[in-house]
Write a protein that holds these residues in place. Structure first.
Motif, PDB file in Angstrom:
ATOM      1  N   GLU A   1      71.335 -23.543  24.643  1.00  0.00           N
ATOM      2  CA  GLU A   1      71.425 -22.738  25.858  1.00  0.00           C
ATOM      3  C   GLU A   1      70.068 -22.352  26.440  1.00  0.00           C
ATOM      4  O   GLU A   1      69.142 -21.986  25.712  1.00  0.00           O
ATOM      5  CB  GLU A   1      72.221 -21.461  25.558  1.00  0.00           C
TER       6      GLU A   1
ATOM      7  N   LYS B   1      68.554 -19.528  28.666  1.00  0.00           N
ATOM      8  CA  LYS B   1      68.902 -18.162  29.094  1.00  0.00           C
ATOM      9  C   LYS B   1      67.636 -17.331  29.208  1.00  0.00           C
ATOM     10  O   LYS B   1      66.877 -17.205  28.257  1.00  0.00           O
ATOM     11  CB  LYS B   1      69.865 -17.533  28.080  1.00  0.00           C
ATOM     12  N   ARG B   2      67.413 -16.757  30.384  1.00  0.00           N
ATOM     13  CA  ARG B   2      66.198 -15.971  30.602  1.00  0.00           C
ATOM     14  C   ARG B   2      66.316 -14.540  30.084  1.00  0.00           C
ATOM     15  O   ARG B   2      65.370 -13.978  29.547  1.00  0.00           O
ATOM     16  CB  ARG B   2      65.855 -15.933  32.092  1.00  0.00           C
TER      17      ARG B   2
ATOM     18  N   SER C   1      69.436 -11.140  28.999  1.00  0.00           N
ATOM     19  CA  SER C   1      70.820 -10.749  28.772  1.00  0.00           C
ATOM     20  C   SER C   1      70.935  -9.238  28.889  1.00  0.00           C
ATOM     21  O   SER C   1      69.928  -8.520  28.764  1.00  0.00           O
ATOM     22  CB  SER C   1      71.294 -11.212  27.388  1.00  0.00           C
TER      23      SER C   1
ATOM     24  N   SER D   1      73.882 -25.638  27.703  1.00  0.00           N
ATOM     25  CA  SER D   1      74.513 -24.501  28.356  1.00  0.00           C
ATOM     26  C   SER D   1      73.473 -23.851  29.252  1.00  0.00           C
ATOM     27  O   SER D   1      72.388 -23.500  28.790  1.00  0.00           O
ATOM     28  CB  SER D   1      75.021 -23.491  27.318  1.00  0.00           C
TER      29      SER D   1
ATOM     30  N   LEU E   1      72.924 -20.800  32.100  1.00  0.00           N
ATOM     31  CA  LEU E   1      73.435 -19.603  32.752  1.00  0.00           C
ATOM     32  C   LEU E   1      73.208 -19.671  34.255  1.00  0.00           C
ATOM     33  O   LEU E   1      72.126 -20.035  34.705  1.00  0.00           O
ATOM     34  CB  LEU E   1      72.727 -18.359  32.214  1.00  0.00           C
TER      35      LEU E   1
ATOM     36  N   PHE F   1      71.820 -12.097  33.918  1.00  0.00           N
ATOM     37  CA  PHE F   1      71.232 -13.080  33.012  1.00  0.00           C
ATOM     38  C   PHE F   1      70.036 -13.836  33.600  1.00  0.00           C
ATOM     39  O   PHE F   1      69.446 -14.666  32.915  1.00  0.00           O
ATOM     40  CB  PHE F   1      72.299 -14.078  32.565  1.00  0.00           C
TER      41      PHE F   1
ATOM     42  N   GLY G   1      69.912 -16.155  35.863  1.00  0.00           N
ATOM     43  CA  GLY G   1      70.132 -17.569  36.158  1.00  0.00           C
ATOM     44  C   GLY G   1      70.446 -17.803  37.627  1.00  0.00           C
ATOM     45  O   GLY G   1      70.505 -16.882  38.421  1.00  0.00           O
TER      46      GLY G   1
ATOM     47  N   LYS H   1      77.429 -21.984  32.403  1.00  0.00           N
ATOM     48  CA  LYS H   1      77.767 -20.728  31.715  1.00  0.00           C
ATOM     49  C   LYS H   1      77.866 -19.634  32.779  1.00  0.00           C
ATOM     50  O   LYS H   1      76.874 -19.208  33.352  1.00  0.00           O
ATOM     51  CB  LYS H   1      76.676 -20.396  30.686  1.00  0.00           C
TER      52      LYS H   1
ATOM     53  N   GLU I   1      69.515 -18.005  22.123  1.00  0.00           N
ATOM     54  CA  GLU I   1      68.544 -16.934  21.966  1.00  0.00           C
ATOM     55  C   GLU I   1      67.542 -17.221  20.861  1.00  0.00           C
ATOM     56  O   GLU I   1      66.353 -16.926  20.985  1.00  0.00           O
ATOM     57  CB  GLU I   1      69.283 -15.624  21.683  1.00  0.00           C
TER      58      GLU I   1
END
Length: 263
Positions: A55, A57-58, A60, A88, A90, A96, A98, A117, A241
């Motif tokens: 994934e 992901k910047r 959460s 994946s 985001l 998130f 994205g 996602k 993560e």
């Protein structure tokens, strides 16, 4: 109002606004819309790949900023080179960090399935996903009725998209399983308070019908856990993560995979 409620409230506003800005007809004219999505199952069960859904992901809601320096192109292409079975990405902006362009950019440099996602609540978002170049869409049982899941699944399949249903407990699983799903993911994260517990996957794996691929999501940070999950019957493992919090997520995954296959 818990975190999930806030996200869904905001998502309804976002979708309503998006519909006024870009029509479904315009989405169907996008360059990526006519491409044939990759088979999630084919890549997930490929013995030459890892089963990892890696994934990008910047940030959460629970951890805040995770990574603001890596680009989606460099990270996802490195994930794929390291043996990811799928990616994946985001697309939720407010919570998130994205956006749709992240999927579009990842699609341009990768040749494996991409999961959009997102918190999907409307059929419009399925057309968005196809236009972005996604291959897999996520349906979260906690925010959808059984009837919505059936309807969204049917539309997704008509567009050629793969469908991953996400559940958090036995009640969600039992009320939400329907024909047409490709995979069922057990999210080990409680979406109300964002705490995690890997035991959720072990408790639910035997309750998932074997007709579906089985995915464990979140709370996976070491190779031993993947081995245990695989032995329990899971086909795929969503991680992000653990890689994204490092200076070089792609290199982190490469090291992780080397350890995974060394035993």
């Amino acid at each position: 109002m818990n975190i999930l409620d806030k996200i869904i409230h905001r998502k309804r506003e976002e979708v309503a606004l998006a519909k006024t800005q870009v029509s479904v007809k315009e989405l169907t004219s996008a360059v990526n819309f006519d491409r044939n999505p990759y088979s999630f199952k084919e890549f997930l069960l490929d013995e030459n790949r890892t089963g990892i859904i890696a994934e990008f992901k910047r940030r959460s809601p629970s951890k805040g900023l995770i990574n603001d320096h890596s680009t989606v192109e460099e990270v996802t292409s490195a994930y794929a080179a390291a043996g990811a079975s799928a990616l994946s990405v985001l697309t939720d902006a407010e919570f998130f960090g994205g956006n749709a362009q992240d999927v579009i950019k990842a699609r341009a440099v990768n040749h494996i399935p991409i999961l959009r996602k997102e918190f999907i609540i409307d059929v419009y978002q399925l057309y968005e996903a196809k236009a972005m170049g996604a291959d897999i869409i996520l349906l979260i049982a906690a925010v959808l009725s059984p009837q919505q899941i059936v309807s969204l699944t049917a539309t997704a399949k008509s567009l050629g998209l793969n469908v991953l249903l996400e559940v958090h407990n036995l009640a969600e699983l039992q009320r939400s399983v329907c024909p047409g799903l490709d995979a069922i993911g057990v999210n080990n994260r409680n979406l109300e308070d964002f705490t995690v517990n890997i035991q959720t996957s072990f408790d639910l794996v035997d309750q998932i019908p074997n007709d579906f691929m089985k995915i464990s999501e979140s709370a996976i940070s070491d190779t031993q856990t993947i081995r245990q999950l695989k032995a329990a019957g899971f086909n795929g493992f969503l991680l992000g993560e653990v890689f994204m919090k490092t200076p070089d997520p792609g290199a982190a995954m490469d090291r992780f995979v080397s350890e995974l296959i060394s035993v």
